[in-house]
Design a protein around this motif. Structure first.
Motif, PDB file in Angstrom:
ATOM      1  N   SER A 156       0.813  -1.221   0.000  1.00 51.25           N
ATOM      2  CA  SER A 156       0.000   0.000   0.000  1.00 51.25           C
ATOM      3  C   SER A 156       0.841   1.264   0.000  1.00 51.25           C
ATOM      4  O   SER A 156       0.346   2.348  -0.298  1.00 51.25           O
ATOM      5  CB  SER A 156      -0.939  -0.002   1.212  1.00 51.25           C
ATOM      6  N   MET A 157       2.144   1.126   0.311  1.00 44.44           N
ATOM      7  CA  MET A 157       3.022   2.290   0.337  1.00 44.44           C
ATOM      8  C   MET A 157       3.352   2.779  -1.071  1.00 44.44           C
ATOM      9  O   MET A 157       3.819   3.907  -1.235  1.00 44.44           O
ATOM     10  CB  MET A 157       4.309   1.947   1.102  1.00 44.44           C
ATOM     11  N   VAL A 158       3.102   1.971  -2.081  1.00 42.57           N
ATOM     12  CA  VAL A 158       3.401   2.381  -3.460  1.00 42.57           C
ATOM     13  C   VAL A 158       2.629   3.645  -3.812  1.00 42.57           C
ATOM     14  O   VAL A 158       3.186   4.616  -4.340  1.00 42.57           O
ATOM     15  CB  VAL A 158       3.060   1.251  -4.450  1.00 42.57           C
ATOM     16  N   ALA A 159       1.336   3.646  -3.522  1.00 41.17           N
ATOM     17  CA  ALA A 159       0.519   4.825  -3.836  1.00 41.17           C
ATOM     18  C   ALA A 159       0.956   6.030  -3.019  1.00 41.17           C
ATOM     19  O   ALA A 159       0.986   7.161  -3.517  1.00 41.17           O
ATOM     20  CB  ALA A 159      -0.953   4.519  -3.586  1.00 41.17           C
ATOM     21  N   VAL A 160       1.309   5.794  -1.749  1.00 37.57           N
ATOM     22  CA  VAL A 160       1.760   6.891  -0.892  1.00 37.57           C
ATOM     23  C   VAL A 160       3.033   7.513  -1.448  1.00 37.57           C
ATOM     24  O   VAL A 160       3.167   8.737  -1.544  1.00 37.57           O
ATOM     25  CB  VAL A 160       1.993   6.397   0.551  1.00 37.57           C
ATOM     26  N   GLN A 161       3.984   6.650  -1.838  1.00 38.41           N
ATOM     27  CA  GLN A 161       5.248   7.158  -2.375  1.00 38.41           C
ATOM     28  C   GLN A 161       5.026   7.910  -3.686  1.00 38.41           C
ATOM     29  O   GLN A 161       5.664   8.944  -3.939  1.00 38.41           O
ATOM     30  CB  GLN A 161       6.223   5.993  -2.574  1.00 38.41           C
ATOM     31  N   ASN A 162       4.116   7.431  -4.516  1.00 40.44           N
ATOM     32  CA  ASN A 162       3.807   8.142  -5.758  1.00 40.44           C
ATOM     33  C   ASN A 162       3.311   9.553  -5.477  1.00 40.44           C
ATOM     34  O   ASN A 162       3.662  10.501  -6.189  1.00 40.44           O
ATOM     35  CB  ASN A 162       2.755   7.372  -6.561  1.00 40.44           C
ATOM     36  N   ASN A 163       2.507   9.686  -4.445  1.00 43.32           N
ATOM     37  CA  ASN A 163       2.011  11.016  -4.076  1.00 43.32           C
ATOM     38  C   ASN A 163       3.127  11.885  -3.499  1.00 43.32           C
ATOM     39  O   ASN A 163       3.234  13.079  -3.818  1.00 43.32           O
ATOM     40  CB  ASN A 163       0.873  10.883  -3.061  1.00 43.32           C
ATOM     41  N   LEU A 164       3.972  11.298  -2.657  1.00 42.99           N
ATOM     42  CA  LEU A 164       5.071  12.059  -2.068  1.00 42.99           C
ATOM     43  C   LEU A 164       6.021  12.572  -3.146  1.00 42.99           C
ATOM     44  O   LEU A 164       6.569  13.676  -3.036  1.00 42.99           O
ATOM     45  CB  LEU A 164       5.836  11.189  -1.074  1.00 42.99           C
ATOM     46  N   ALA A 165       6.210  11.786  -4.189  1.00 43.21           N
ATOM     47  CA  ALA A 165       7.115  12.192  -5.264  1.00 43.21           C
ATOM     48  C   ALA A 165       6.608  13.427  -5.997  1.00 43.21           C
ATOM     49  O   ALA A 165       7.392  14.128  -6.650  1.00 43.21           O
ATOM     50  CB  ALA A 165       7.299  11.036  -6.236  1.00 43.21           C
ATOM     51  N   LYS A 166       5.310  13.708  -5.905  1.00 47.32           N
ATOM     52  CA  LYS A 166       4.724  14.861  -6.581  1.00 47.32           C
ATOM     53  C   LYS A 166       4.793  16.138  -5.744  1.00 47.32           C
ATOM     54  O   LYS A 166       4.438  17.218  -6.230  1.00 47.32           O
ATOM     55  CB  LYS A 166       3.270  14.555  -6.947  1.00 47.32           C
ATOM     56  N   LEU A 167       5.231  16.011  -4.504  1.00 42.98           N
ATOM     57  CA  LEU A 167       5.341  17.183  -3.633  1.00 42.98           C
ATOM     58  C   LEU A 167       6.618  17.949  -3.935  1.00 42.98           C
ATOM     59  O   LEU A 167       7.589  17.390  -4.452  1.00 42.98           O
ATOM     60  CB  LEU A 167       5.352  16.743  -2.164  1.00 42.98           C
ATOM     61  N   PRO A 168       6.662  19.225  -3.582  1.00 45.00           N
ATOM     62  CA  PRO A 168       7.921  19.969  -3.697  1.00 45.00           C
ATOM     63  C   PRO A 168       8.994  19.341  -2.812  1.00 45.00           C
ATOM     64  O   PRO A 168       8.690  18.725  -1.775  1.00 45.00           O
ATOM     65  CB  PRO A 168       7.548  21.369  -3.203  1.00 45.00           C
ATOM     66  N   ALA A 169      10.235  19.484  -3.207  1.00 43.71           N
ATOM     67  CA  ALA A 169      11.342  18.877  -2.459  1.00 43.71           C
ATOM     68  C   ALA A 169      11.332  19.318  -1.000  1.00 43.71           C
ATOM     69  O   ALA A 169      11.621  18.521  -0.102  1.00 43.71           O
ATOM     70  CB  ALA A 169      12.670  19.239  -3.115  1.00 43.71           C
ATOM     71  N   GLU A 170      10.988  20.579  -0.745  1.00 41.69           N
ATOM     72  CA  GLU A 170      11.027  21.060   0.644  1.00 41.69           C
ATOM     73  C   GLU A 170      10.003  20.357   1.524  1.00 41.69           C
ATOM     74  O   GLU A 170      10.209  20.220   2.736  1.00 41.69           O
ATOM     75  CB  GLU A 170      10.822  22.576   0.710  1.00 41.69           C
ATOM     76  N   ASP A 171       8.898  19.885   0.946  1.00 43.81           N
ATOM     77  CA  ASP A 171       7.921  19.141   1.736  1.00 43.81           C
ATOM     78  C   ASP A 171       8.453  17.757   2.089  1.00 43.81           C
ATOM     79  O   ASP A 171       8.291  17.283   3.229  1.00 43.81           O
ATOM     80  CB  ASP A 171       6.601  19.013   0.978  1.00 43.81           C
ATOM     81  N   ARG A 172       9.081  17.087   1.145  1.00 47.45           N
ATOM     82  CA  ARG A 172       9.673  15.775   1.458  1.00 47.45           C
ATOM     83  C   ARG A 172      10.770  15.916   2.505  1.00 47.45           C
ATOM     84  O   ARG A 172      10.894  15.086   3.422  1.00 47.45           O
ATOM     85  CB  ARG A 172      10.232  15.140   0.178  1.00 47.45           C
ATOM     86  N   GLU A 173      11.552  16.968   2.406  1.00 47.35           N
ATOM     87  CA  GLU A 173      12.606  17.212   3.392  1.00 47.35           C
ATOM     88  C   GLU A 173      12.006  17.514   4.763  1.00 47.35           C
ATOM     89  O   GLU A 173      12.540  17.078   5.795  1.00 47.35           O
ATOM     90  CB  GLU A 173      13.486  18.373   2.927  1.00 47.35           C
TER      91      GLU A 173
END
Length: 310
Positions: free
Chosen positions: A274-291
């Motif tokens: 189920s983390m696949v979909a979560v990671q796909n969404n995280l990849a679409k965020l700006p870099a500063e949000d992932r950081e």
């Protein structure tokens, strides 16, 4: 005397029924807690859309084609309580939420109350969305209204008794719906950590899966074991402990950021389940949000595994 006793008994029943009705009636947001109509910005709302993973639940499939996602209702969520079907939240005014006001949307998102006053099941993570700002709610609403409409009818949930009694959810909300921050950060916490807290505890709703629940899974999140892992909502397998002392203890912040962006772990394994979909969404965020998310996950308290507690 017998008639008087009957009257007293009937009065007690009416009072009890009235009390039960009041206790199970969901609480709406005060008017001042809702942003002004028309204040939402769709461009900002797209960022929140990905942070919240809306398509993961409300789209029939994700990443399966070009063009805007159609939020016609997603795959079933099978749990021990029954099967939940995420509804159509497209801009269609009949089948979706196109006719909802911003206040209707805000109350659903932050109080778990439908437009007709019905309590919403907490399979929809409004207990986390309750921590979002009114402006962000307005932005998300504005973005959703730009997406295609779908006339697909929402499927009814398939729940066993007593979970099928929707009214009881109102009482659950009175006990477990708390918009307070989960982790108390120091006043001088770095801004990225504060931003990460907002994303993780609010729109990202990470705790809904990564935190065990009280009362055998029936209650709210066990904040004493925040993000320490728990059983998968579908009933098979488990969700990892993502505190600094858990399954990713030896990951650095940069490891986390890279995982969010690429789906690869430090040992070159790839994201699954189920983390696949979560990671796909995280990849679409700006870099500063992932950081920011990574900074928060490294700043929160470590939680010992259940078998290791004193």
């Amino acid at each position: 005397m017998a008639a008087r006793g009957i009257v007293v008994a009937l009065g007690a029943i009416v009072l009890a029924a009235g009390g039960a009705y009041a206790l199970t009636t969901p609480s709406r947001l005060p008017a001042e807690a809702v942003a002004a109509d028309g204040s939402g910005d769709a461009a900002r709302g797209e960022r929140l859309f990905h942070a919240g993973g809306c398509a993961s639940c409300h789209a029939p499939s994700e990443g399966g084609g070009e063009g805007p996602v159609v939020l016609a209702g997603g795959p079933p969520l099978v749990t021990k309580f029954g099967t939940f079907h995420a509804p159509n939240i497209s801009s269609d005014p009949q089948a979706g939420i196109g006719a909802w006001s911003l206040a209707d949307f805000a109350n659903a998102m932050q109080r778990g109350v439908g437009p007709n006053g019905e309590p919403l099941y907490p399979a929809f993570p409004y207990t986390s969305y309750a921590r979002m700002t009114p402006g962000d709610i307005a932005d998300l609403h504005a973005y959703l209204m730009t997406l295609p409409a779908s006339k697909a009818a929402s499927l009814p949930n398939e729940l066993a008794f007593p979970y099928s009694i929707r009214r009881g959810v109102g009482l659950w909300q009175r006990v477990f719906l708390d918009p307070s921050p989960v982790v108390t950060l120091p006043a001088d916490a770095p801004e990225p950590v504060k931003r990460g807290q907002y994303l993780v505890e609010g729109p990202g709703h990470c705790g809904e899966c990564h935190t065990p629940r009280t009362f055998g899974g029936l209650g709210g999140l066990d904040h004493s074991r925040w993000l320490a892992g728990g059983p998968a909502p579908e009933g098979e397998g488990s969700i990892p402990d993502i505190t600094p002392g858990g399954d990713i203890a030896d990951w650095s912040e940069s490891d986390l950021v890279n995982y969010f962006e690429t789906g690869f772990t430090p040992d070159f394994d790839s994201v699954g389940g189920s983390m696949v979909a979560v990671q796909n969404n995280l990849a679409k965020l700006p870099a500063e949000d992932r950081e920011a998310i990574a900074a928060y996950l490294k700043a929160i308290p470590a939680v010992a595994k259940a078998g290791e507690r004193n």
